[in-house]
Design an enzyme around this catalytic site. Structure first.
Site, PDB file in Angstrom:
ATOM      1  N   GLU A 157       0.852  -1.196   0.000  1.00 60.77           N
ATOM      2  CA  GLU A 157       0.000   0.000   0.000  1.00 60.77           C
ATOM      3  C   GLU A 157       0.883   1.238   0.000  1.00 60.77           C
ATOM      4  O   GLU A 157       1.774   1.386   0.841  1.00 60.77           O
ATOM      5  CB  GLU A 157      -0.945   0.031   1.198  1.00 60.77           C
ATOM      6  CG  GLU A 157      -1.835   1.269   1.183  1.00 60.77           C
ATOM      7  CD  GLU A 157      -3.066   1.162   2.070  1.00 60.77           C
ATOM      8  OE1 GLU A 157      -3.601   2.212   2.443  1.00 60.77           O
ATOM      9  OE2 GLU A 157      -3.488   0.024   2.379  1.00 60.77           O
ATOM     10  N   ASP A 195      -2.831  12.081  -2.825  1.00 62.94           N
ATOM     11  CA  ASP A 195      -2.875  13.514  -3.109  1.00 62.94           C
ATOM     12  C   ASP A 195      -3.232  13.697  -4.584  1.00 62.94           C
ATOM     13  O   ASP A 195      -2.541  13.184  -5.461  1.00 62.94           O
ATOM     14  CB  ASP A 195      -1.497  14.126  -2.817  1.00 62.94           C
ATOM     15  CG  ASP A 195      -1.516  15.645  -2.803  1.00 62.94           C
ATOM     16  OD1 ASP A 195      -2.332  16.230  -3.550  1.00 62.94           O
ATOM     17  OD2 ASP A 195      -0.719  16.243  -2.059  1.00 62.94           O
ATOM     18  N   LYS A 241      -3.420  21.326  -8.994  1.00 62.04           N
ATOM     19  CA  LYS A 241      -2.965  22.364  -9.916  1.00 62.04           C
ATOM     20  C   LYS A 241      -2.275  21.740 -11.128  1.00 62.04           C
ATOM     21  O   LYS A 241      -1.503  20.793 -11.003  1.00 62.04           O
ATOM     22  CB  LYS A 241      -2.036  23.333  -9.195  1.00 62.04           C
ATOM     23  CG  LYS A 241      -2.751  24.093  -8.075  1.00 62.04           C
ATOM     24  CD  LYS A 241      -1.866  25.143  -7.449  1.00 62.04           C
ATOM     25  CE  LYS A 241      -2.648  25.902  -6.379  1.00 62.04           C
ATOM     26  NZ  LYS A 241      -1.819  26.951  -5.739  1.00 62.04           N
ATOM     27  N   ASP A 293     -11.649  10.340  -4.061  1.00 64.81           N
ATOM     28  CA  ASP A 293     -12.914  11.068  -3.950  1.00 64.81           C
ATOM     29  C   ASP A 293     -12.867  12.349  -4.780  1.00 64.81           C
ATOM     30  O   ASP A 293     -13.796  13.145  -4.732  1.00 64.81           O
ATOM     31  CB  ASP A 293     -13.215  11.421  -2.484  1.00 64.81           C
ATOM     32  CG  ASP A 293     -12.258  12.465  -1.939  1.00 64.81           C
ATOM     33  OD1 ASP A 293     -11.036  12.328  -2.197  1.00 64.81           O
ATOM     34  OD2 ASP A 293     -12.704  13.421  -1.285  1.00 64.81           O
ATOM     35  N   THR A 296     -11.545   4.754   5.003  1.00 67.19           N
ATOM     36  CA  THR A 296     -10.434   5.544   5.522  1.00 67.19           C
ATOM     37  C   THR A 296     -10.925   6.911   5.988  1.00 67.19           C
ATOM     38  O   THR A 296     -12.036   7.339   5.670  1.00 67.19           O
ATOM     39  CB  THR A 296      -9.349   5.761   4.447  1.00 67.19           C
ATOM     40  OG1 THR A 296      -9.844   6.684   3.467  1.00 67.19           O
ATOM     41  CG2 THR A 296      -8.975   4.452   3.759  1.00 67.19           C
ATOM     42  N   LYS A 297     -10.057   7.595   6.729  1.00 68.12           N
ATOM     43  CA  LYS A 297     -10.377   8.940   7.207  1.00 68.12           C
ATOM     44  C   LYS A 297     -10.647   9.877   6.035  1.00 68.12           C
ATOM     45  O   LYS A 297     -11.588  10.675   6.055  1.00 68.12           O
ATOM     46  CB  LYS A 297      -9.214   9.473   8.053  1.00 68.12           C
ATOM     47  CG  LYS A 297      -9.400  10.900   8.544  1.00 68.12           C
ATOM     48  CD  LYS A 297      -8.204  11.361   9.355  1.00 68.12           C
ATOM     49  CE  LYS A 297      -6.972  11.529   8.497  1.00 68.12           C
ATOM     50  NZ  LYS A 297      -5.823  12.098   9.249  1.00 68.12           N
ATOM     51  N   PHE A 298      -9.810   9.775   4.991  1.00 73.00           N
ATOM     52  CA  PHE A 298      -9.983  10.653   3.839  1.00 73.00           C
ATOM     53  C   PHE A 298     -11.264  10.325   3.081  1.00 73.00           C
ATOM     54  O   PHE A 298     -11.901  11.209   2.508  1.00 73.00           O
ATOM     55  CB  PHE A 298      -8.764  10.551   2.915  1.00 73.00           C
ATOM     56  CG  PHE A 298      -7.529  11.161   3.501  1.00 73.00           C
ATOM     57  CD1 PHE A 298      -7.382  12.538   3.572  1.00 73.00           C
ATOM     58  CD2 PHE A 298      -6.516  10.367   4.009  1.00 73.00           C
ATOM     59  CE1 PHE A 298      -6.249  13.113   4.130  1.00 73.00           C
ATOM     60  CE2 PHE A 298      -5.378  10.921   4.571  1.00 73.00           C
ATOM     61  CZ  PHE A 298      -5.243  12.300   4.630  1.00 73.00           C
ATOM     62  N   GLU A 299     -11.643   9.056   3.083  1.00 73.72           N
ATOM     63  CA  GLU A 299     -12.903   8.678   2.441  1.00 73.72           C
ATOM     64  C   GLU A 299     -14.083   9.288   3.192  1.00 73.72           C
ATOM     65  O   GLU A 299     -15.016   9.822   2.575  1.00 73.72           O
ATOM     66  CB  GLU A 299     -13.033   7.160   2.392  1.00 73.72           C
ATOM     67  CG  GLU A 299     -14.306   6.683   1.703  1.00 73.72           C
ATOM     68  CD  GLU A 299     -14.361   5.178   1.564  1.00 73.72           C
ATOM     69  OE1 GLU A 299     -15.254   4.691   0.835  1.00 73.72           O
ATOM     70  OE2 GLU A 299     -13.529   4.477   2.175  1.00 73.72           O
TER      71      GLU A 299
END
Length: 245
Positions: free
Chosen positions: A75, A149, A153, A185, A222-225
């Site tokens: 991962e 990430d 930009k 996401d 996950t937290k970001f999800e």
């Protein structure tokens, strides 16, 4: 008591630009290191469970496990490591290596893995590209990239992990029938991923060309999800199988 200074977004932008302008900075990286303080349990975990932490260079990742013959999942960028630990718990028949450059995330991951007594999980603070380059070809069963990430930009698009050059490396290291599983996401990055991955002849989209994969129940949230869902973002999973070289 010393306090760790955390970079602002503007400071990170400046550092990225300065790095790009250095003549000796030939390798484009897909990450930036961000400093953050460790809590007490994280600090102690780095010492108590140091046997779970690999030191670069590591060579063939499989050799660091009690059962090197077990399928290997790598991962890239596991954040705080909760989902990686849950997957390792659920699949003792597999070996897992998490690569992360955020020290508090590494510490939290080994704390939870150590407390759970996991023997099939190792973590590593390194550039994932360099680690992959040193792995034997056809040696990894699964590469996971969850909520990376998106480098929003345009001038930073070259830093996105999913580009043809990096995917060629992933393909070389995956065993035949092995999979690359990405989740994001950020819709523009999802479209970008699909455009790259669907045009890799050695990879087959398991959801059919042009489609995202239904969210797998076996992938822990996950937290970001969660943050993405709370922001109203669509979650896209992509699973591609290596079918050729």
């Amino acid at each position: 008591m010393s306090h760790t200074k955390i970079m602002s977004t503007d400071q990170l932008e400046t550092q990225i630009t300065e790095l790009d302008n250095l003549p000796e900075h030939r390798e484009i990286v897909t990450f930036m290191r961000r400093s953050a303080p460790l809590n007490t349990s994280q600090r102690s975990a780095l010492e108590q469970y140091q046997d779970l932490i690999l030191e670069y260079p590591v060579g063939d990742l499989r050799q660091h496990f009690e059962h090197p013959e077990h399928p290997l999942t790598v991962e890239i960028g596991f954040g705080m490591g909760r989902s990686l630990v849950l997957m390792a718990k659920a699949h003792p028949e597999r070996n897992f290596v998490g690569i992360e450059v955020h020290v508090p995330g590494i510490a939290q991951c080994v704390y939870e893995a150590g407390m759970a007594g996991l023997k099939n999980l190792r973590v590593l603070d390194a550039d994932a590209i360099q680690v992959l380059r040193e792995m034997p070809d056809n040696s990894i069963n699964c590469v996971q990239l969850y909520f990376p990430d998106p480098w929003q930009k345009k001038r930073h698009f070259k830093r996105r992990f999913v580009i043809h050059e990096r995917m060629q490396l992933v393909e070389q290291k995956l065993e035949l029938g092995g999979t690359f599983h990405a989740a994001t996401d950020w819709e523009p990055y999802a479209e970008w991923m699909l455009d790259v991955l669907d045009n890799r002849p050695a990879l087959e989209n398991l959801a059919g060309k042009g489609n995202s994969y239904p969210r797998p129940e076996w992938r822990p949230q996950t937290k970001f999800e969660r943050r993405g869902i709370e922001s109203g973002h669509k979650i896209n999973d992509f699973i591609f199988k290596k079918i050729g070289s």
